[in-house]
Scaffold this active site. Sequence first.
Site, PDB file in Angstrom:
ATOM      1  CB  THR A 293      17.860  80.196 -43.954  1.00 31.52           C
ATOM      2  OG1 THR A 293      17.501  81.515 -44.325  1.00 31.52           O
ATOM      3  CG2 THR A 293      16.613  79.350 -43.769  1.00 31.52           C
TER       4      THR A 293
ATOM      5  CE  LYS B 248      14.269  82.144 -44.851  1.00 27.15           C
ATOM      6  NZ  LYS B 248      14.447  83.215 -45.764  1.00 27.15           N
TER       7      LYS B 248
ATOM      8  CE  LYS C 276      20.085  76.982 -45.861  1.00 27.82           C
ATOM      9  NZ  LYS C 276      20.831  78.204 -45.678  1.00 27.82           N
TER      10      LYS C 276
HETATM   11  P1  NAD Z   1      26.354  82.958 -50.296  1.00 27.81           P
HETATM   12  O1  NAD Z   1      26.814  81.587 -50.616  1.00 27.81           O
HETATM   13  O2  NAD Z   1      26.371  83.982 -51.370  1.00 27.81           O
HETATM   14  O3  NAD Z   1      27.222  83.514 -49.057  1.00 27.81           O
HETATM   15  C1  NAD Z   1      27.687  82.744 -47.997  1.00 27.81           C
HETATM   16  C2  NAD Z   1      29.089  83.221 -47.681  1.00 27.81           C
HETATM   17  O4  NAD Z   1      29.563  82.521 -46.538  1.00 27.81           O
HETATM   18  C3  NAD Z   1      30.097  82.957 -48.789  1.00 27.81           C
HETATM   19  O5  NAD Z   1      30.732  84.167 -49.158  1.00 27.81           O
HETATM   20  C4  NAD Z   1      31.082  81.983 -48.161  1.00 27.81           C
HETATM   21  O6  NAD Z   1      32.412  82.161 -48.612  1.00 27.81           O
HETATM   22  C5  NAD Z   1      30.951  82.318 -46.716  1.00 27.81           C
HETATM   23  N1  NAD Z   1      31.416  81.257 -45.840  1.00 27.81           N
HETATM   24  C6  NAD Z   1      31.173  79.930 -45.908  1.00 27.81           C
HETATM   25  N2  NAD Z   1      31.786  79.293 -44.893  1.00 27.81           N
HETATM   26  C7  NAD Z   1      32.433  80.217 -44.177  1.00 27.81           C
HETATM   27  C8  NAD Z   1      33.237  80.181 -43.011  1.00 27.81           C
HETATM   28  N3  NAD Z   1      33.515  79.045 -42.375  1.00 27.81           N
HETATM   29  N4  NAD Z   1      33.760  81.339 -42.548  1.00 27.81           N
HETATM   30  C9  NAD Z   1      33.493  82.507 -43.174  1.00 27.81           C
HETATM   31  N5  NAD Z   1      32.736  82.601 -44.279  1.00 27.81           N
HETATM   32  C10 NAD Z   1      32.201  81.478 -44.777  1.00 27.81           C
HETATM   33  O7  NAD Z   1      24.899  82.803 -49.677  1.00 27.81           O
HETATM   34  P2  NAD Z   1      23.795  83.941 -49.495  1.00 27.81           P
HETATM   35  O8  NAD Z   1      22.896  83.972 -50.659  1.00 27.81           O
HETATM   36  O9  NAD Z   1      24.460  85.205 -49.059  1.00 27.81           O
HETATM   37  O10 NAD Z   1      22.946  83.340 -48.294  1.00 27.81           O
HETATM   38  C11 NAD Z   1      23.431  83.362 -46.977  1.00 27.81           C
HETATM   39  C12 NAD Z   1      22.331  82.846 -46.051  1.00 27.81           C
HETATM   40  O11 NAD Z   1      21.170  83.649 -46.217  1.00 27.81           O
HETATM   41  C13 NAD Z   1      21.901  81.427 -46.322  1.00 27.81           C
HETATM   42  O12 NAD Z   1      21.662  80.781 -45.098  1.00 27.81           O
HETATM   43  C14 NAD Z   1      20.632  81.576 -47.128  1.00 27.81           C
HETATM   44  O13 NAD Z   1      19.767  80.497 -46.972  1.00 27.81           O
HETATM   45  C15 NAD Z   1      20.050  82.822 -46.502  1.00 27.81           C
HETATM   46  N6  NAD Z   1      19.158  83.578 -47.396  1.00 27.81           N
HETATM   47  C16 NAD Z   1      19.509  83.834 -48.678  1.00 27.81           C
HETATM   48  C17 NAD Z   1      18.626  84.539 -49.490  1.00 27.81           C
HETATM   49  C18 NAD Z   1      18.993  84.854 -50.907  1.00 27.81           C
HETATM   50  O14 NAD Z   1      18.109  85.295 -51.635  1.00 27.81           O
HETATM   51  N7  NAD Z   1      20.244  84.696 -51.314  1.00 27.81           N
HETATM   52  C19 NAD Z   1      17.414  84.990 -48.984  1.00 27.81           C
HETATM   53  C20 NAD Z   1      17.095  84.745 -47.657  1.00 27.81           C
HETATM   54  C21 NAD Z   1      17.993  84.032 -46.861  1.00 27.81           C
END
Ligand code: NAD
Length: 636
Positions: A433, A508, A583
């Site tokens: 997102t 979204k 966010k």
């Molecule tokens: P998270 O923090 O658990 O995962 C993000 C991952 O990205 C981490 O493992 C981090 O190490 C990795 N990362 C960061 N920078 C990086 C880079 N330069 N290269 C490679 N890896 C890198 O977050 P999440 O909960 O998995 O969410 C991910 C996305 O999904 C976000 O944009 C969030 O807004 C969206 N989202 C999350 C949810 C939820 O319920 N968690 C629901 C809908 C959407």
Amino acid sequence: MSDIIARIEGFAARLTLNRSDALNAITYDMCLEIETHVDQWKNDPKIAVIILDGTGDRAFCAGGDITAMYETASTGNFEYGRRFWADEYRLNAKLATCPTPIVSFLHGFTMGGGVGLGCHVSHRIVCENSQIAMPECAIGLVPDVGGSLLLARAPGRLGEYLGTTATRMGPADAIFIGFADYYIPQNQWPHLIKKLCLTGNLEAIINAHSDPGVPKLLDIEDEVNTAFSGEFFSDIVTYLENSDTVFSTETLKKLSKPSPLAMASTIEMIHRVRGLNEIVAALEMEYRFTYRSAERGDFIEGIRALVIDKDRNPKWKHKLSDALLTESSAMLRPLGQQKLDLSEETMKIGFIGLGNMGSPMAKNLTASGHEVLGFDITSPCPDGVTQVTNVAAVAAGANVVITMLPNGTIAKSVAAEVLSAMAQGSVLLDCSTIDVASAREIAQMADSRGVEFLDAPVSGGVAGAVAGSLTFMVGGSDRAFGKARSLFDVMGQKAVHCGPAGNGQAAKICNNMILGITMIGTCEAFALADKLGLHRQAMFDVVSTSSGYSWSMNAYCPAPGIGPSSPADNDYLPGFAAELMLKDLRLSQQAATDADADTPMGAAATALYEAFVEHEDGAGRDFSAMLPRFENRSRK
Ligand code: NAD
């Protein structure tokens, strides 16, 4: 004794067709077994090369085993044949795109299904007794198993000639036409195979290659190019009938035997495949014909005459002199929902960002048979995902690269890096997102590199990612959406194409702005109900079935013990964390500012979540923990 002998010898994995009493004709079971082995071996770092050969003196593989197809199709059951073809074509595509080199040893006959096995691989070896042909028209089929692509790529109009006349190619012709690469006398093969097993070094093949002699097809190349240059099969027949050369007489004789419908469709198909020039597209085109061949073509009669009764006197549906323009184009009309869809089976996917969401999404992709390479700066790869150490390695050879990252700044910097390593025509699919403006910037970067981009943020949270039931809101071109569609089916239950790049993020943030506002409204209403002495269950029973109902109330009720199970029943552990809601709300306000949209409720929700997360105890709690926040507060 098994029809396939599979084993590992040193650096090589070996598959030997072992049905020499039937000229190694490939059965349905053999197809599936070969596919299983190739799937297992193609990513095994210990295997440097896969070797494919056949037992017996007479054939590498003389075709597909069509008797079972006849037995089922002649009783009106066309499904067996269609399944066989679809599964066989999937194997052909896998062999053609296998990342591990495959060496085929094509002795004796290599025809039809044998071409599909042996002639798409990376190193194709022929010898003095090799005889290669695509004789499908003789039984009322078109050259399939990807053969249409090889024919389309042949010099001039030789592909049209070989595909209709089924002329057999010796080793020099096979190399000239592009069905084989190396000529190595058969007595050298055992030594070469031993060397490949011992070293895994393919140089041994190049060193053993010798001159196959002059291709015979060169003698007739000019005449073929003239006679077969017609747009339709009927043009070719007319030309040959009006020319009295030896070549014309001999060629007309060859064309008098196979199915006219199959030959007319072959010409049409080769012309179309020449423009597509890609194995999956060729197989999809061939499948249009084979799918219809028993029901509407000459296939059953062809097998009856040549294989079952062996009277060699087929009663074709049409005559050679018939024009057959409408009929051949009807056989090649798209199949709609019955279309051969190999994309899902052949994708190589790179996945960057394996956190709470990315990890289960990647896992679901591997569980459905995709090859997934993963990269994350901190999180480990889940089982089944091959960990690589940098962004470029994720992109190498990938059909699709998926990113699931924390925010737009990171998504943009990762995109800049990964795009430079991605192949033209591949797809970058960002499921994070992020803000609309960043998504559109990434789309422009991708466009300038010839890569397709889709922004496809999700709703459904970690539970949806684990269950494979996410909803994707997708922005990007129709073509890119089509390429990624099968992946949405694996990771989610629904994908809505919202328009051009950036529109997925727009959908979204609008959705989540509503969610934030309704959750706050639901929580403050519960807190008010408490103070008014209204029991929470009664409140739920009324609202969930009245005009105040919403997803926040009905599916994610913030009151513990009320309604369906939700994070409120688990001490407000997320679920969907309050900071993620903050966010998304901030993204909505940024977009509203950019677009000059008045969003007072969105702004109020953003301010409330900001206070909750940054100044109160909201961080680390589910976004529905707004209810205990309100219940502990008074009006001042
Ligand atoms: P998270 O923090 O658990 O995962 C993000 C991952 O990205 C981490 O493992 C981090 O190490 C990795 N990362 C960061 N920078 C990086 C880079 N330069 N290269 C490679 N890896 C890198 O977050 P999440 O909960 O998995 O969410 C991910 C996305 O999904 C976000 O944009 C969030 O807004 C969206 N989202 C999350 C949810 C939820 O319920 N968690 C629901 C809908 C959407």
